[in-house]
Write an enzyme that holds these catalytic residues in place. Structure first.
Site, PDB file in Angstrom:
ATOM      1  N   LYS A  11     -96.372  21.110 -20.917  1.00 46.34           N
ATOM      2  CA  LYS A  11     -96.536  22.469 -21.423  1.00 46.34           C
ATOM      3  C   LYS A  11     -97.103  23.414 -20.360  1.00 46.34           C
ATOM      4  CE  LYS A  11     -97.069  21.298 -26.296  1.00 46.34           C
ATOM      5  NZ  LYS A  11     -97.913  21.513 -27.490  1.00 46.34           N
ATOM      6  N   TYR A  51     -88.616  24.399 -32.406  1.00 45.34           N
ATOM      7  CA  TYR A  51     -89.716  24.363 -33.373  1.00 45.34           C
ATOM      8  C   TYR A  51     -89.304  24.929 -34.734  1.00 45.34           C
ATOM      9  CZ  TYR A  51     -93.009  23.124 -29.657  1.00 45.34           C
ATOM     10  OH  TYR A  51     -93.676  22.488 -28.647  1.00 45.34           O
ATOM     11  N   ARG A  87     -95.629   8.212 -27.041  1.00 42.60           N
ATOM     12  CA  ARG A  87     -96.516   8.801 -28.063  1.00 42.60           C
ATOM     13  C   ARG A  87     -97.890   8.121 -28.078  1.00 42.60           C
ATOM     14  NH1 ARG A  87     -94.709  12.743 -31.118  1.00 42.60           N
ATOM     15  NH2 ARG A  87     -95.988  12.266 -32.944  1.00 42.60           N
ATOM     16  N   THR A  93    -102.203  14.966 -31.790  1.00 36.78           N
ATOM     17  CA  THR A  93    -101.930  16.361 -31.442  1.00 36.78           C
ATOM     18  C   THR A  93    -103.184  17.134 -31.046  1.00 36.78           C
ATOM     19  OG1 THR A  93    -100.026  16.366 -32.915  1.00 36.78           O
ATOM     20  CG2 THR A  93    -100.923  18.508 -32.320  1.00 36.78           C
ATOM     21  N   ARG A 104    -103.876  13.403 -23.966  1.00 32.67           N
ATOM     22  CA  ARG A 104    -104.573  14.501 -24.640  1.00 32.67           C
ATOM     23  C   ARG A 104    -106.077  14.240 -24.729  1.00 32.67           C
ATOM     24  NH1 ARG A 104     -99.888  14.972 -29.142  1.00 32.67           N
ATOM     25  NH2 ARG A 104     -98.549  16.476 -28.073  1.00 32.67           N
ATOM     26  N   ASN A 114    -102.251  21.439 -25.733  1.00 34.58           N
ATOM     27  CA  ASN A 114    -102.498  19.996 -25.727  1.00 34.58           C
ATOM     28  C   ASN A 114    -101.642  19.229 -24.719  1.00 34.58           C
ATOM     29  OD1 ASN A 114    -100.055  20.158 -27.035  1.00 34.58           O
ATOM     30  ND2 ASN A 114    -100.728  19.146 -28.909  1.00 34.58           N
ATOM     31  N   HIS A 117     -95.524  17.952 -25.027  1.00 32.26           N
ATOM     32  CA  HIS A 117     -94.739  17.728 -26.246  1.00 32.26           C
ATOM     33  C   HIS A 117     -93.971  16.436 -26.002  1.00 32.26           C
ATOM     34  CE1 HIS A 117     -91.766  18.071 -29.426  1.00 32.26           C
ATOM     35  NE2 HIS A 117     -90.896  17.681 -28.511  1.00 32.26           N
ATOM     36  N   GLU A 128     -83.375  16.344 -28.717  1.00 31.67           N
ATOM     37  CA  GLU A 128     -84.204  17.132 -27.805  1.00 31.67           C
ATOM     38  C   GLU A 128     -83.741  17.008 -26.355  1.00 31.67           C
ATOM     39  OE1 GLU A 128     -88.313  17.256 -30.406  1.00 31.67           O
ATOM     40  OE2 GLU A 128     -88.267  15.975 -28.637  1.00 31.67           O
TER      41      GLU A 128
END
Length: 157
Positions: A11, A51, A87, A93, A104, A114, A117, A128
């Protein structure tokens, strides 16, 4: 167990804080194979699509603004159970609640800013990846370390 691809977006907060190398290094050290990488500036159009599931929440515009504040680094990683592995490495999150040792947990203090993604399922990962990469931007090559990452036929099984 299955070999799969997953999307990771570093991000704008990662880019602005100079954490790109540290985050990429974690995935590389884990043994995930980088199949594609590029820097892109996200647009309102692509974020509305990406999103769409959040479009009814009051913070939707804030989320989009955050994701357009600077370029992102789009990555496609591959490995056995790659979605689940990424993940787990990423953490929950909300950065304040993420376990130390996760990306994170180590680098984020916010549920919005954070760091990354990540795709949440193998099915969404394919959608995606196709949203952010053209087919010719995803590479398939022999990773010489495979015999040291997986047992026998685990990778191709």
């Amino acid at each position: 167990m299955s070999r799969e691809k997953t999307l990771v977006l570093l991000k704008p907060s990662t880019v602005q804080r100079g954490l790109i190398g540290q985050i990429l290094t974690r995935f590389e050290r884990k043994g995930l194979r980088l199949a594609g990488i590029k820097m892109i500036q996200l647009t309102d159009e692509i974020l509305n699509e990406h999103y769409a599931h959040l479009s009814t929440i009051p913070a939707f515009q804030r989320i989009k603004n955050s994701m357009m504040a600077a370029p992102v680094i789009a990555c496609c990683y591959e490995g056995v159970d790659a979605v689940q592995v990424v993940r787990a490495m990423t953490g929950v999150t909300n950065g304040r609640a993420a376990a130390p040792g996760t990306i994170r947990g180590d680098f984020a203090m916010s549920p919005q800013e954070n760091i990354v993604h990540t795709s949440d399922s193998p099915e969404n990962a394919l959608v995606e990846i196709n949203r952010f990469f053209k087919p010719e931007e995803i590479f398939d090559y022999e990773q010489n370390a495979l015999p040291y990452l997986y047992y026998m036929d685990e990778y191709n099984g």
